[in-house]
Design an enzyme around this catalytic site. Sequence first.
Site, short mmCIF file in Angstrom:
data_model
loop_
_atom_site.label_atom_id
_atom_site.label_comp_id
_atom_site.label_asym_id
_atom_site.label_seq_id
_atom_site.Cartn_x
_atom_site.Cartn_y
_atom_site.Cartn_z
N GLU A 124 -4.25 -4.67 31.43
CA GLU A 124 -3.08 -3.91 31.90
C GLU A 124 -2.58 -2.98 30.80
OE1 GLU A 124 -1.19 -7.63 33.30
OE2 GLU A 124 -0.79 -6.51 35.13
N GLU A 181 -5.59 -13.28 36.22
CA GLU A 181 -4.31 -13.98 36.40
C GLU A 181 -4.33 -14.95 37.57
OE1 GLU A 181 -4.66 -10.83 35.60
OE2 GLU A 181 -3.04 -10.15 34.31
#
Length: 719
Positions: free
Chosen positions: A103, A123
Site C-alpha cells: 500500500e 491482510e
Amino acid sequence: MAQLTRVSGSVGLITLQNPPVNALSAAVRQGIVDTVKKAVSDPLVKCVVICGQNGVFCGGADIREFGAPMTGPPLVPMIHAIEATNKPVVAAIEGAALGGGLELALGCHYRIIHSKARVGLPEVTLGLLPAAGGSQRLPRLIGVPAALELITTGRHVSAAEALKLGIVDQVTDDNTVDTTVKFALSVVGRSLESRRISTFPCPPVSDLDAVFDVAMQRVRQSARGAIAPVTCVQAVRAAATLPYTQGMKREQELMATLFTSGQARALQYCFFAQRAVSRWSMPSGARWDTSKPRPISKAAVIGLGTMGRGIAVALAQAGLSVVAVETQEKQLMDAKQAVSGMLERGAKRRGVAPALGLVSYSHNIQAVAEADLVIEAVFEDMDLKKKVFQQLSAVCKPGTLLCTNTSSLDVDHLASQTPSPELVVGMHFFAPAHVMKLLEVVYGPRSSPQAVATAMQLGKKMGKVSVAVGNCRGFVGNRMLKPYMEQAFFLLEEGATPELVDQALEEFGFAMGVFRMSDLSGLDVGWRVRKADGLVDPDATSGRSARIRQGRRYSPLGDLLCEQGRFGQKAGRGWYQYDKPGSRVAKPDPWLHNFLEQYRARHGLGVRHIDHQEVLERCLYALINEGFRILEDGIAAGPEDIDAIYVFGYGWPRYRGGPMFYAGMVGLANVLERLEHFHQVHPDVPYLQPCSLLRRLVASGSPPIQKWREVIRKVHSQL
Ligand SMILES: CCC/C=C/C(=O)SCCNC(=O)CCNC(=O)[C@H](O)C(C)(C)COP(=O)([O-])OP(=O)([O-])OC[C@H]1O[C@@H](n2cnc3c(N)ncnc32)[C@H](O)[C@@H]1OP(=O)([O-])[O-]
C-alpha cells in the site's frame, strides 16, 4: 525507523529500518512522515526513492502492534502525503512488499521491483482488509477482477506477474536501489498528474454486478464462515462504485468491523503460532537454538504406497536426491509412474522443471546404504516395521537417521530394534504427503536433539509446518481425535444422525464433519486398530454390557458397520450412501437411519433431541480436554503446537485459531463447567472428566494463552 540520505547528488533515499522485515511500526511510520517532509522541503532533493534495509522492502503493518492501542501517525494520511508530493517518489522493492508495504508502494508514483521479489495484499489471511488505501488503489490500477482475486485470496505475486498485471513499472535483475535511483532521476520534471493512483477511475467492467456476485459466491464457498473475505469483496465494490474519498471512508468503516473481531485475533495468533512451532523444545531441555541439525543431501524412502510416493515427491521437490525402495516389482513400476506424474504436475503448476532425475528406484533395500536419512513408510504394522528397521540397521552407513512414518505406532519400541536408538524419530506425514502442510516430528525418550533438529529442518525444507511432539499413542493429532470421534458415536446412540453431527461441525468451519471424514478415510482403518486393542467383541450384541469395554463406555456402531462391509466411500456406503464405490457425493442413507433406530431399541436407549450446540460442546470440549492432558503430560511443549497441528493437519478452521485458542475464546471456566456437567451425566466416559491442568488454569484466573506455559511449567516442576 527510517533514514534519509542524499545519493547521486539529488535523490533523497529513504531506508526503512525495522528488522527482520521492516514492518510499519509506530516508529517506522513516524520515520517515514519525518523523512518525506524533510526530503520534500530540501531544495537539493529532486526526487525520492523509498527502500527497505537488508533486502526486504516492507512486510506490512507491524502485526505485533495490533493488540495494543494505536500510537504514532496513521498509515492512510502518511501514504496520501507521499502521493500528493510534487517530487517523484519511487519504491525500490526488494524481497517483499506485502500488505501495508504494498500500500505504501502504491502511494508512490512509480514502482521498480527485483525479479526475485514478490508483492501482495495478504491482510485477508490475518482477518483484515487492505485498509491503508489498498482496497481502493489496487482496483483502480489493475482493474476490479484482478484486484478482487488478489485481495480476497491474499496471494503473493511474483515480480513477473506483478509487471504483467501492471502493479509495478519495471523489473530488474540488477541492484534494485541503484536501478531505482537512476530511474527516479530520469523522471524528474515529468508531470505526476497521471501517476497518482487515487485519481484514476476504476477501469470499466461490463457486468459489474455479475463480477461481484461470482466473487461473493466464491469466497463464501471457499472460506466458509470467514468474515474477512466477504468484507474484502465489499471494500472492492466500494472502489468500483464510489468516488475515491467515499470509497476510503467505506474502507475504514469495513476495517473497523474486522479489526477487533475474534476471527482477526485468531488468524493473527495462527500467524505467530505457525512460526513459534519452529522454536521447539523437549522435556530434557534440548532446544532448537542449541541443537545443530545434520546436513542431509541424500534421502531414502522405503515402501511406495500412497504415503511413500507422496514423501518421495516432497523430498525431491525440496531438492534432495531420493532413493525410492519397494520390494514388489509391479508396485515399484506403478510407483515410478505415479511419482513421475506427481513431479511433472507439480513442476507445471510452479513453472519449474520437474525434478525427475533426483529420484532413483530400486527393489533392493541395499540401495539405501549411502543415504543420510531413511524414511520408512511401509504398511502400518508393528511387526513389519520392526523387520524393516532391523534390516535398515544392517544396511545403512553409521550415523544414518532412521525415521518412521507412522500415525500412531510406538516410535520408542521401533527405536529399540536398532543399535542406535538416538538416531530414530517419527515423521508423521499427512496424506497426500506432498500436499499437506503438517508434519509431526515425534521424539522418543532416546531420540537425540540432533535427530530432532535434523527432522525439523528437513520438514522446513519440504515447506512443511513441522511440530516436534513426544511419543504417545496417536501423538498429538490422532490422540485428540479419539475423544472427538467417540463423542460423535455416542451422540448417534443418544438420538443424533450423522447428518446432524456433520452439519454442526461444518457450520463451525470444518471442511468436513466427522462422519463424512470417516467415510473418506475408510471405516476399516479404525476397526483394525480397535480389533488389535481387543475392543471389538462379536459376542456382546445387546444391553448395556455390550456398550462397556475395558471398564468404560464404548460404542460398537463403527464395528457393526464394518461387519456389513460399509467401509465408507471406497465401498459406496458407510455413514452415508454413495452412487457407486469411490464416488464423493455423500447422501443420507435411510438404511443407516433404520439401523440406528433398531440399534437404540435393542440396547434400550432413549432418543432425545440433540442440537448443534450440544454437538459442538461434546465433540470439541472432549478434544480440547485431551489437548490439556497432552500439555500436562509434556507431549506438546505449548498450546501453539497443538493449534498448529489442528489448523494445518486436521481442517480446524484457521479463523478459530486452533482448539486451545478456541478454548480461551469461549472461556476456560465455561469449558470446565460444561465438561463437569457432561461428566456428571456420563460418568463412564473418562475423556469428559476435566483435566487437572484445565482446573489449574481456571483457578489461576484463566490467563491469556500466551501465559499458559508459565502455569504448565509450575505443574511440571511439581511432578
Ligand atoms: C491499516 C492496516 C492495513 C495494513 C495491514 C497490514 O499490512 S497487515 C500485515 C500484512 N503483511 C503480511 O501479512 C506479511 C506477513 N509476513 C510474511 O508473509 C513473511 O514474514 C515474509 C514474506 C515477509 C518473510 O517471510 P520469511 O519466511 O522470510 O520470514 P518469516 O515469515 O519467518 O518472518 C520472520 C519474522 O518476521 C516476523 N514478521 C513478519 N511479518 C511481520 C509483520 N508484518 N509484523 C510483525 N512481524 C512480522 C515474523 O513473525 C518472524 O518473527 P520471528 O518468528 O522470527 O520472531
